[in-house]
Motif scaffolding. Structure first.
Motif, PDB file in Angstrom:
ATOM      1  N   GLY A  26       6.198  -0.600  -2.871  1.00  0.00           N
ATOM      2  CA  GLY A  26       6.186   0.857  -2.923  1.00  0.00           C
ATOM      3  C   GLY A  26       5.010   1.392  -3.719  1.00  0.00           C
ATOM      4  O   GLY A  26       4.379   2.385  -3.337  1.00  0.00           O
ATOM      5  N   HIS A  27       4.690   0.722  -4.818  1.00  0.00           N
ATOM      6  CA  HIS A  27       3.555   1.122  -5.647  1.00  0.00           C
ATOM      7  C   HIS A  27       2.258   1.059  -4.852  1.00  0.00           C
ATOM      8  O   HIS A  27       1.428   1.973  -4.904  1.00  0.00           O
ATOM      9  CB  HIS A  27       3.486   0.208  -6.874  1.00  0.00           C
ATOM     10  CG  HIS A  27       2.408   0.553  -7.842  1.00  0.00           C
ATOM     11  ND1 HIS A  27       2.021  -0.295  -8.846  1.00  0.00           N
ATOM     12  CD2 HIS A  27       1.615   1.648  -7.965  1.00  0.00           C
ATOM     13  CE1 HIS A  27       1.051   0.255  -9.544  1.00  0.00           C
ATOM     14  NE2 HIS A  27       0.786   1.440  -9.032  1.00  0.00           N
ATOM     15  N   ARG A  28       2.092  -0.001  -4.083  1.00  0.00           N
ATOM     16  CA  ARG A  28       0.872  -0.128  -3.290  1.00  0.00           C
ATOM     17  C   ARG A  28       0.767   0.960  -2.228  1.00  0.00           C
ATOM     18  O   ARG A  28      -0.323   1.482  -1.962  1.00  0.00           O
ATOM     19  CB  ARG A  28       0.820  -1.523  -2.657  1.00  0.00           C
ATOM     20  CG  ARG A  28       0.508  -2.615  -3.681  1.00  0.00           C
ATOM     21  CD  ARG A  28       0.635  -3.998  -3.110  1.00  0.00           C
ATOM     22  NE  ARG A  28       0.273  -5.005  -4.120  1.00  0.00           N
ATOM     23  CZ  ARG A  28       0.779  -6.222  -4.164  1.00  0.00           C
ATOM     24  NH1 ARG A  28       1.687  -6.603  -3.259  1.00  0.00           N
ATOM     25  NH2 ARG A  28       0.405  -7.074  -5.105  1.00  0.00           N
ATOM     26  N   ASP A  29       1.905   1.320  -1.632  1.00  0.00           N
ATOM     27  CA  ASP A  29       1.877   2.412  -0.659  1.00  0.00           C
ATOM     28  C   ASP A  29       1.491   3.723  -1.336  1.00  0.00           C
ATOM     29  O   ASP A  29       0.715   4.514  -0.776  1.00  0.00           O
ATOM     30  CB  ASP A  29       3.248   2.549   0.008  1.00  0.00           C
ATOM     31  CG  ASP A  29       3.272   3.664   1.046  1.00  0.00           C
ATOM     32  OD1 ASP A  29       2.635   3.495   2.108  1.00  0.00           O
ATOM     33  OD2 ASP A  29       3.905   4.710   0.793  1.00  0.00           O
ATOM     34  N   LEU A  30       1.993   3.960  -2.533  1.00  0.00           N
ATOM     35  CA  LEU A  30       1.630   5.173  -3.258  1.00  0.00           C
ATOM     36  C   LEU A  30       0.147   5.178  -3.620  1.00  0.00           C
ATOM     37  O   LEU A  30      -0.507   6.229  -3.559  1.00  0.00           O
ATOM     38  CB  LEU A  30       2.487   5.304  -4.511  1.00  0.00           C
ATOM     39  CG  LEU A  30       3.973   5.570  -4.276  1.00  0.00           C
ATOM     40  CD1 LEU A  30       4.717   5.624  -5.603  1.00  0.00           C
ATOM     41  CD2 LEU A  30       4.200   6.850  -3.488  1.00  0.00           C
ATOM     42  N   LEU A  78       6.119  11.670  -4.678  1.00  0.00           N
ATOM     43  CA  LEU A  78       4.694  11.824  -4.971  1.00  0.00           C
ATOM     44  C   LEU A  78       4.209  13.201  -4.532  1.00  0.00           C
ATOM     45  O   LEU A  78       3.412  13.843  -5.230  1.00  0.00           O
ATOM     46  CB  LEU A  78       3.893  10.726  -4.266  1.00  0.00           C
ATOM     47  CG  LEU A  78       2.397  10.682  -4.574  1.00  0.00           C
ATOM     48  CD1 LEU A  78       2.140  10.380  -6.048  1.00  0.00           C
ATOM     49  CD2 LEU A  78       1.695   9.644  -3.691  1.00  0.00           C
ATOM     50  N   TRP A  79       4.702  13.685  -3.380  1.00  0.00           N
ATOM     51  CA  TRP A  79       4.298  15.019  -2.933  1.00  0.00           C
ATOM     52  C   TRP A  79       4.784  16.089  -3.910  1.00  0.00           C
ATOM     53  O   TRP A  79       4.052  17.043  -4.203  1.00  0.00           O
ATOM     54  CB  TRP A  79       4.840  15.313  -1.528  1.00  0.00           C
ATOM     55  CG  TRP A  79       4.268  16.578  -0.969  1.00  0.00           C
ATOM     56  CD1 TRP A  79       3.082  16.719  -0.293  1.00  0.00           C
ATOM     57  CD2 TRP A  79       4.823  17.904  -1.077  1.00  0.00           C
ATOM     58  NE1 TRP A  79       2.877  18.044   0.032  1.00  0.00           N
ATOM     59  CE2 TRP A  79       3.933  18.790  -0.440  1.00  0.00           C
ATOM     60  CE3 TRP A  79       5.992  18.407  -1.637  1.00  0.00           C
ATOM     61  CZ2 TRP A  79       4.172  20.159  -0.353  1.00  0.00           C
ATOM     62  CZ3 TRP A  79       6.229  19.772  -1.560  1.00  0.00           C
ATOM     63  CH2 TRP A  79       5.330  20.634  -0.922  1.00  0.00           C
ATOM     64  N   VAL A  80       5.993  15.949  -4.417  1.00  0.00           N
ATOM     65  CA  VAL A  80       6.495  16.898  -5.411  1.00  0.00           C
ATOM     66  C   VAL A  80       5.578  16.897  -6.637  1.00  0.00           C
ATOM     67  O   VAL A  80       5.300  17.958  -7.224  1.00  0.00           O
ATOM     68  CB  VAL A  80       7.945  16.566  -5.798  1.00  0.00           C
ATOM     69  CG1 VAL A  80       8.383  17.378  -7.017  1.00  0.00           C
ATOM     70  CG2 VAL A  80       8.888  16.838  -4.636  1.00  0.00           C
ATOM     71  N   THR A  81       5.106  15.727  -7.034  1.00  0.00           N
ATOM     72  CA  THR A  81       4.159  15.640  -8.149  1.00  0.00           C
ATOM     73  C   THR A  81       2.903  16.452  -7.852  1.00  0.00           C
ATOM     74  O   THR A  81       2.419  17.213  -8.708  1.00  0.00           O
ATOM     75  CB  THR A  81       3.783  14.174  -8.402  1.00  0.00           C
ATOM     76  OG1 THR A  81       4.945  13.446  -8.802  1.00  0.00           O
ATOM     77  CG2 THR A  81       2.721  14.046  -9.485  1.00  0.00           C
ATOM     78  N   ALA A  82       2.374  16.301  -6.641  1.00  0.00           N
ATOM     79  CA  ALA A  82       1.157  17.029  -6.270  1.00  0.00           C
ATOM     80  C   ALA A  82       1.401  18.532  -6.230  1.00  0.00           C
ATOM     81  O   ALA A  82       0.585  19.327  -6.722  1.00  0.00           O
ATOM     82  CB  ALA A  82       0.668  16.539  -4.914  1.00  0.00           C
TER      83      ALA A  82
END
Length: 298
Positions: A26-30, A78-82
């Motif tokens: 999952g980390h690599r996908d992010l 991740l989108w929420v973070t952005a």
């Protein structure tokens, strides 16, 4: 000396290793998402440790899932973070904030993202992945409704921060907590349940969303306890700025967690895995924020 059978110890350790493997994938996908949309993720505060923590959290919250099954949960987080960074730290006018929200909602409805807007491009990627799932045709309107609810909460908080800067009265602690949808957890949860075909009916998803709202309030409280010094320095709102001290906020978190259990218990018969998921969201996040939070040092 432990008296636990060696086979049981091995089995538990192997399971922990499998979960960490899922988190690594999952980390690599992010990392790939960040590389695809670099304008959204300044480092700091979105550093490698944050991406690792995000992927690790979903893997441990839903240990029964594969890396592929957690992709949407990771990407929506991740989108929420952005989105949070854009509205909280980059937008300087209400008009710009309102336009950003409108653009995101238009894309969620199926519109094309602007060629120069990576935020809506990333959202379109998530939307397209979900559109291909079996349940999106009947459940997608709840996904869009929750996105609107989350972004409206973000707008409301933007206005509160602007009021604070101009000396206008801040919200009450109760008003602030009622706006916890801006944290984004329920939208992530709904996205995950649709992506994994975990719910069958609108009624089931709506009931789970109601329980998720209660969980989200606890997350808001424990996040604020962990991030108070950073929020003061960065000019963000925090419930500790609204007339409550740490002891009162901790008590409120405990009381709200009790309310969560009352909402979750009746759902166990129909949605046992999803109830377990929400309980693990609650327990993991409380434990995580005991020592740190997700953002890197700005």
């Amino acid at each position: 000396m432990s008296t636990e059978p060696l086979a049981a110890t091995f089995e538990r350790t192997a399971e922990q290793g499998r979960i960490c493997s899922v988190a690594t994938r999952g980390h690599r996908d992010l990392q790939e998402r960040v590389a695809s949309y670099p304008a959204l993720f300044p480092d700091p505060p979105v550093d490698g440790a944050m991406l690792s923590a995000l992927a690790m959290s979903t893997a441990f919250i839903a240990p029964w899932c594969t890396a592929a099954e957690l992709r949407t949960a990771n990407r929506t987080s991740l989108w929420v973070t952005a989105e949070d960074w854009r509205i909280d730290s980059e937008i300087i006018s209400l008009e710009e904030a309102t336009a950003t929200v409108a653009a995101c909602l238009a894309v969620a409805e199926g519109g094309a993202p602007a060629a120069d807007d990576q935020l809506t491009q990333f959202l379109a990627d998530i939307r397209d992945d979900l559109t291909a799932t079996p349940g999106f045709a009947r459940l997608g309107h709840l996904w869009r409704d929750e996105l609107r609810r989350m972004l409206d909460a973000e707008l409301r908080e933007w206005q509160w921060r602007a009021n604070s800067a101009s000396g206008t009265a801040l919200p009450s602690a109760d008003e602030y907590l009622a706006n916890a949808a801006g944290y984004g957890a329920t939208w992530v949860n709904i996205s995950h349940w649709i992506a994994t075909d975990a719910v069958e009916t609108e009624e089931q998803l709506a009931a789970l969303a109601t329980a998720s709202y209660a969980v989200e309030k606890v997350l808001r409280l424990v996040n604020d306890l962990a991030s108070y010094k950073r929020d003061v320095k960065g000019g963000d709102l925090n419930i500790l700025m609204l007339g409550l001290d740490e002891e009162q906020v901790r008590k409120q978190a405990v009381d709200q967690a009790d309310q969560c259990q009352k909402l979750l218990d009746p759902l166990t018969r129909v949605s046992p895995r999803q109830v377990a998921y929400l309980r693990r969201v609650l327990d993991f996040t409380v434990g995580f924020y005991h020592g740190t939070d997700f953002w890197g040092v700005r």
